[in-house]
Design a protein around this motif. Sequence first.
Motif, PDB file in Angstrom:
ATOM      1  N   MET A   8       1.005   4.154  -2.968  1.00 41.13           N
ATOM      2  CA  MET A   8       0.661   5.567  -2.754  1.00 41.13           C
ATOM      3  C   MET A   8       1.826   6.467  -3.179  1.00 41.13           C
ATOM      4  N   GLU A   9       3.030   6.052  -2.804  1.00 39.75           N
ATOM      5  CA  GLU A   9       4.202   6.861  -3.141  1.00 39.75           C
ATOM      6  C   GLU A   9       4.408   6.912  -4.655  1.00 39.75           C
ATOM      7  N   ASN A  10       4.310   5.758  -5.294  1.00 41.65           N
ATOM      8  CA  ASN A  10       4.616   5.699  -6.725  1.00 41.65           C
ATOM      9  C   ASN A  10       3.557   6.393  -7.581  1.00 41.65           C
TER      10      ASN A  10
ATOM     11  N   THR B 227       4.008  -1.896  -9.133  1.00 35.48           N
ATOM     12  CA  THR B 227       4.202  -1.935  -7.678  1.00 35.48           C
ATOM     13  C   THR B 227       3.547  -3.177  -7.078  1.00 35.48           C
TER      14      THR B 227
ATOM     15  N   ARG C 242       1.635   8.883  -6.599  1.00 36.78           N
ATOM     16  CA  ARG C 242       1.763  10.343  -6.388  1.00 36.78           C
ATOM     17  C   ARG C 242       2.976  10.905  -7.135  1.00 36.78           C
ATOM     18  N   LYS C 243       4.005  10.086  -7.208  1.00 43.97           N
ATOM     19  CA  LYS C 243       5.192  10.509  -7.948  1.00 43.97           C
ATOM     20  C   LYS C 243       4.841  10.690  -9.435  1.00 43.97           C
TER      21      LYS C 243
ATOM     22  N   GLN D 282       5.910  -5.830  -5.093  1.00 44.23           N
ATOM     23  CA  GLN D 282       5.667  -5.967  -3.652  1.00 44.23           C
ATOM     24  C   GLN D 282       5.012  -7.296  -3.285  1.00 44.23           C
TER      25      GLN D 282
ATOM     26  N   TYR E 152       0.834  -1.211   0.000  1.00 43.98           N
ATOM     27  CA  TYR E 152       0.000   0.000   0.000  1.00 43.98           C
ATOM     28  C   TYR E 152       0.868   1.259   0.000  1.00 43.98           C
ATOM     29  N   ASN E 153       1.849   1.296   0.908  1.00 45.10           N
ATOM     30  CA  ASN E 153       2.693   2.491   1.009  1.00 45.10           C
ATOM     31  C   ASN E 153       3.443   2.748  -0.296  1.00 45.10           C
ATOM     32  N   ALA E 154       3.933   1.687  -0.905  1.00 46.48           N
ATOM     33  CA  ALA E 154       4.677   1.849  -2.161  1.00 46.48           C
ATOM     34  C   ALA E 154       3.760   2.339  -3.282  1.00 46.48           C
TER      35      ALA E 154
END
Lengths: 557, 557
Positions: free
Chosen positions: A445-447, A502, A449-450, A506, A441-443
């Motif tokens: 969201m980060e990817n 992702t 948004r990037k 993951q 999940y964290n990856a």
Amino acid sequence: MPAVKHMKWWGWGVEGVSFHWEDKPAFPAFVSRAVGIDVTSPPAQPMSIEQLGVPAPQVSDDVRGRLTDAVGATNVAYDDHERIVHTYGKSLRDLLRLRAADLPRVPDAVVYPGSEDDVRALLELALDADLVLIPFGGGSNIAGSLHPEPDETRTVVSLDLGRMNQVLDLDEDSGLARVQAGILGPDLEEQLGRRGWTMGHYPDSFTHSTLGGWVATRSSGMQSDKYGDIAKISRGMRVVQPGGTLVVRPLPSTSTGPNTREMVLGSEGRLGVITEVTVQVHRIPENRLITAYLFPSWEAGLAAMQEISTSDAHPSVTRVSDSFETQFSLSTRKESKGFSVSSAVGNGLFKLLERRGWDLDQACLSFIGFEGGRAHVAHEKAIVGSIVKAHGGIGLGKGPAVLYDQKKFDTPYIRDFLLDRGGAADVSETAAPWSRLLPLYNAVMENVRKVYADLGVTGWVMCHLSHSEHSGACLYFTFAFNHDGVDPIAQYDRVKEALQQTFIDQGGTLSHHHAVGTEHSRWLADDISEQGVVMVQGVIDTVDAGRHLNPGKITRS
Amino acid sequence: MPAVKHMKWWGWGVEGVSFHWEDKPAFPAFVSRAVGIDVTSPPAQPMSIEQLGVPAPQVSDDVRGRLTDAVGATNVAYDDHERIVHTYGKSLRDLLRLRAADLPRVPDAVVYPGSEDDVRALLELALDADLVLIPFGGGSNIAGSLHPEPDETRTVVSLDLGRMNQVLDLDEDSGLARVQAGILGPDLEEQLGRRGWTMGHYPDSFTHSTLGGWVATRSSGMQSDKYGDIAKISRGMRVVQPGGTLVVRPLPSTSTGPNTREMVLGSEGRLGVITEVTVQVHRIPENRLITAYLFPSWEAGLAAMQEISTSDAHPSVTRVSDSFETQFSLSTRKESKGFSVSSAVGNGLFKLLERRGWDLDQACLSFIGFEGGRAHVAHEKAIVGSIVKAHGGIGLGKGPAVLYDQKKFDTPYIRDFLLDRGGAADVSETAAPWSRLLPLYNAVMENVRKVYADLGVTGWVMCHLSHSEHSGACLYFTFAFNHDGVDPIAQYDRVKEALQQTFIDQGGTLSHHHAVGTEHSRWLADDISEQGVVMVQGVIDTVDAGRHLNPGKITRS
């Protein structure tokens, strides 16, 4: 033409029904903040079919005659509207291409078989005249499983199962119903419900998808925690294949080598036309209850779902939204009904939670469903209640959940509303072991948004967990961004790639229940390994050496 | 040689352990009545390996050298004992052929790989030198899945996974354990149990079968109602195939097309060598309880199991024996312990039931298992108790069930005891929808007894129901007869055919959890349809075009 219902040719759902923001006071500000769209801006002008410039059908007179012989003239269509309805599914790419009149290949004919014999006749014709058949259920697919290959030179026939929509038989002793594959969700539940039974399969697409489509894509429903996904529900099958008819006996379990039922599941038409499925059905439960909970954080919500999945309770629904989806949900509530930001503030709940130290921006809404006798529902609710409490959550009662239950099939309409205003939105979902869910999940969201930052677009991404199993669960992401008209498909590709790559990196799967199609096929070997692709292709080539059945899907071969 | 445990070469179980009747006072009269055998008659003389006249191994010096290179000299065996242990499984046909020194083809070598790299090296050698590999787990198979084809001219290597017996990793958050495929049941549960976990898979063969074998045959365990069969338990896999290594990610669920995991399940070695399985595991439950019940008739017992399967209770074990198996069970009880004919009569239970109008010859013993927290076990037991009562059954408490639980792995030893005295016995099991179970049962009993009458032998057939699912259950038949030395394999064929053909004719499957092998392959097309066989053969031919992997099993091709 036969009385088969179809969705809008240009978007989701029933003609005349659309999303409205006017009765949702928090929605304009939310959409402005999340995707930079002004809901009061004038929407795009509706298109007409004529503007598409639909290419003429490529069907010889001989084939036209033989199609008529097979199913009767009233069950064959060559007009633009029928052919456009059957060209794409409902993915963002599909809708953007329609809006751009991007139609490299449209089916040349649409046929409506009324029986397995009709299907057999059509397949024999396809083999003899070298046609391509694309089986079509409700057309709700978002994995790119429905369109003809762009460079297809053969005549392409969309085979719409919509006339085959009856529950044929109900074995009440075994809880097994024999059902025609073209039946839509509401018709299936209505025919079963009349006799006191339910199949309990409610995918988001329920109102516009069919039993055969669910099988062909490995669908899951909102209550799959209790009823199982379609792989569990489907016990017997009849599948018309080039070499003959595959018959899967409706057995509770069997040890007969590599499982052919599990080959047909997810086969997207490539292993034949599914004409009939014998499904596991249940007596409508005495009680059915969905309760809402609120967690102080996503981490707390996930941990609670995990603990519930290994507890003695077996809820019918387990679902928790992240804080972003929670904010979205609150923004779509109507002012006057149930749980909403203002009413909740009004009754003091949110103030109370703030006094308790909650960061309300982090709050996560959850729905848990219970079914069965009264004592059983109470027993399971007590187990769940104590787990929720141990993770800092609180119960919100039935109010918000009733609303969720009523509105659960409406969300897809919002996408067309956004598309009309320069917004692009779609969903991607995965499944992974519990230990992988939070890192994944964290990856994501980060990817994502990037990518939004790279593209310079205002974008939103939100998620819920659902379909809890003992060893893991599904994470379901929804994304939306303001494409400003700048090549939205290229932008979508970047966002979609960030999500899917992702998932794979993951330890997740490319899709929990939306299928492979063409949208996810480039990640197939990463997911099921090169040898897995070899095995799948081997089955396909064995059954359909001539590539007459929906070629190019799943494996791209 | 490596310290890999094997069963007796000539029969079931551990060398030195055998069945004894002397402490079971009701057994002699029962066996005399059921199969016409006098337990005091002198048993057959034990055979020695030397009497078999085992053919010499057909292995070139080149292959011998390369086998040594692959796994080391201490992990390759050519002696008669090793090769005989790896020639057959433990079906009645297997044991009768051994006793008749009927050995048309014996593996030429037995190798013990210690790692996936070893397996890869051996498979590369098999491809290069045109060898046949037969993967071997515990050797408990009774479907004829293990012997070389009688007319095989290539060198045959039995690939025993017994050294690969470790739990490699335990993901406690997800309840997923990564385990080497050669591990035996007790070693697996011991390694997991040390850390507080269980896999909960207890087939009858538990003590002598392996994880890889369970996967390769679609095994079910006694507690599969709760833990699922091996198809549910196995989430991830690594399978060494000629073209590369198939990797199945350990996912809770996935929508990636035709399911490769479900192709490996039941593949009997034909789709490669399973080296590793990631399995779903559970924390050892706080409470585990098996309770016994007695029903006034088989019909009442079946109806109760059916109602339990659709109730709010989810027991870990559901089992009911017919009156014949109940009589067998009572005959094997030791005088001094627990529930027995005489002690029960002694405590008045049977007299009480007779006064209530029971025909005790029709009584059917049942075991139901419960697991979980105390409140949960009480909740489920209450639901089950009221269903049992509604069908006229009574509770017998934990006593008999504890005995069942302790002795559940001992029954196969009785077969060797009978074989030594002119008796032949084996089992056949099926699964069918609930509505079909009673007609299927009645037809099996009639048809098997008709065969006994035709053959002029004294025979017995008995049955239990187990593995309840929502839509049906498994019926497990045990048969035994006095063959009088007159071509017992021909007699067995008649009995076995009556069972299997009746399964198929009555809507059942050829096997619920014993696999196809060679014993059931003639009914495969009747069960999964001709097109099903085409699909299975297609996968096999795709993966192993050169027929190097256990050829001839499942499809006979």
